[in-house]
Scaffold this active site. Structure first.
Site, PDB file in Angstrom:
ATOM      1  N   ASP A  32       0.809  -1.219   0.000  1.00 49.55           N
ATOM      2  CA  ASP A  32       0.000   0.000   0.000  1.00 49.55           C
ATOM      3  C   ASP A  32       0.847   1.276   0.000  1.00 49.55           C
ATOM      4  OD1 ASP A  32      -2.077  -1.900   0.463  1.00 49.55           O
ATOM      5  OD2 ASP A  32      -1.853  -1.675   2.631  1.00 49.55           O
ATOM      6  N   GLU A  83     -11.540  -0.186  -3.348  1.00 49.30           N
ATOM      7  CA  GLU A  83     -10.910   0.350  -2.144  1.00 49.30           C
ATOM      8  C   GLU A  83      -9.720   1.194  -2.544  1.00 49.30           C
ATOM      9  OE1 GLU A  83      -9.775  -2.956   0.374  1.00 49.30           O
ATOM     10  OE2 GLU A  83      -8.567  -3.894  -1.158  1.00 49.30           O
TER      11      GLU A  83
END
Ligand code: FUB
Length: 448
Positions: free
Chosen positions: A35, A209
């Site tokens: 991420d 997301e």
């Protein structure tokens, strides 16, 4: 001022400015990272990733994401990364449920000399939220120390915070919870200034997301991982304003061909080049919840659309010829006679090797910077049970042979040195192949 610089310093600065970006994928190999949010603060690039760890008895849930803390990494050139250590850890955040190991994808942004680090986690008090919520930690420097706020941001339920500050100074927080949400932030960067808005024009089927919003030439790009088929791919939508309405435009990166279920990214422009930071499970191919961050170049078409990015191992920029060149992070590899393998499958953090099984094998590595000073020799770390000779050519299979390196017979790794023929200054492509058919493994090569 330049006139007063010592010649060696001037040469070093020129070399550094030529090597605007160099990295191989994954670019952090001392731990699992995921991420990645990349930001430029001052003259350095900072990456704020998640930190995957392995579950151990009593610590985290086996088979799931186990995430206890965050490190920050920085680089001046995209190649040499410094790990600044832990900046926020779960049991030192007052509102986080102890030992929940849920410190998922973060972001960090600078405003008025302060650095605001946004991170999701599971709150200890279910009155705050039953699932995830998002908190902030504040620092005076990009590397911390970060002081967490006592409570998470009111009115936010979800994960994957992303902050965008528009040209007029208005800040926005984006996050996800099935849908993607956005809201203006107050000037203090710690509270929502309005009710969250669902960014509703995005695909309705399949998980979305990891929002990341940026602006380019008056277009607001909302980029996000989306499960259109089996696993996440990176998609984007555009708008003329930060909270939409958005129009879905296309795919930035296809699903992982090897099945890593998540992908999560950020985009960054450095000088005139755009980069995509994303993740894959390179160091843990059998368990996709232990991921590693990568960088590849990204470009836009004249109409503002994003050209699809093909993931590479080679990554971005130039590699210094005088450093270890990891051929296993190749630009191209032959279909037959060559393969990549871990040096040690029990400790994947040691990296990879190139395995040549016969004379059909070859590997090509682009973008090796030789600089202006002549190299005289090359050292190769290799191993060959029967002994083998490798040829190093420039450019391609038909290019000039600049070195022949013989790896003596033996089972152990050996560093062997060979003289190098003339190489023109500047960047070159290396093409390495066995001269004969004997099997040989190569860890790295380095010129001097
Ligand atoms: O890293 C944990 C979660 O996996 C992130 O929050 C998601 O975006 C996905 O990458």
């Amino acid at each position: 001022m330049i006139k007063n610089l010592k010649p060696w310093l001037l040469a070093a600065l020129i070399l550094a400015s030529l090597h605007q970006a160099h990295a191989q994928n994954p670019f952090i190999t001392n731990q699992f990272t995921a991420d990645p949010t990349a930001r430029v603060f001052g003259d350095r690039i900072y990456v704020y990733p998640s930190h995957d760890i392995r579950a151990t008895p009593g610590h985290g849930r086996a088979g799931w994401f186990v995430m206890e803390d965050y490190h920050v990494f920085s680089s001046a050139n995209l190649t040499d990364w410094t790990d600044h250590g832990v900046i926020v850890t779960q049991n030192k955040v007052p509102w986080v449920k102890p030992d929940s190991y849920s410190m998922w994808a973060p972001d960090c942004i600078q405003r008025n000399g302060k650095y605001y680090f946004y991170f999701p986690s599971a709150p200890r008090d279910t009155a705050i939220s039953k699932g995830f919520t998002i908190g902030v930690a504040v620092a005076d420097k990009p590397t911390g120390p970060f002081v967490p706020q006592p409570l998470p941001i009111k009115g936010v339920r979800g994960i994957d915070p992303n902050v965008f500050i528009d040209k007029n100074g208005q800040a926005y927080l984006y996050w996800s919870q099935g849908n993607i949400y956005g809201a203006k932030l107050k000037e203090n960067m710690l509270e929502l200034a309005e009710e969250p808005k669902t960014l509703g024009e995005l695909p309705t089927k399949g998980l979305k997301e990891g929002p990341y919003l940026f602006e380019r030439k008056g277009i607001y790009y909302l980029t996000y991982p989306h499960v259109a088929n089996k696993t996440e791919r990176l998609e984007y939508a555009t708008s003329t304003s930060p909270l939409g309405p958005f129009t879905v435009k296309g795919v930035i990166m296809d699903e992982s061909p090897t099945g890593c279920w998540t992908n999560h990214h950020s985009l960054l422009q450095l000088k005139n080049q755009w980069y995509l930071f994303y993740h894959h499970n390179d160091l843990s191919p059998k368990f996709d919840k232990n991921r590693s961050v990568r960088i590849d170049s990204l470009s836009f078409a004249a109409d503002g659309s994003i050209r699809k990015v093909t993931p590479t191992l080679r990554g971005v920029g130039l590699t210094d010829a005088r450093q270890k060149i990891q051929l296993d992070r190749y630009s191209r590899l032959s279909q037959q006679g060559a393969a990549i393998a871990f040096l040690d499958t029990a400790n994947t953090f040691q990296g990879w090797k190139t395995v040549f099984t016969d004379a059909k094998g070859w590997v090509q590595y682009n973008g090796v910077a030789f600089g202006s000073q002549k190299v005289k020799a090359v050292t190769l770390r290799g191993a060959s049970a029967a002994g083998a000779t490798l040829q190093i050519r420039l450019d391609n299979a038909a290019g000039p042979v600049v070195a022949e390196v013989s790896v003596p017979k033996g089972s152990a790794w050996q560093e062997v040195k060979a003289p190098v023929g003339a190489i023109r200054p500047g960047p070159h492509t290396l093409f390495v192949a066995p001269k004969s058919g004997a099997a040989v493994e190569v860890d790295w090569v380095r010129f001097e």
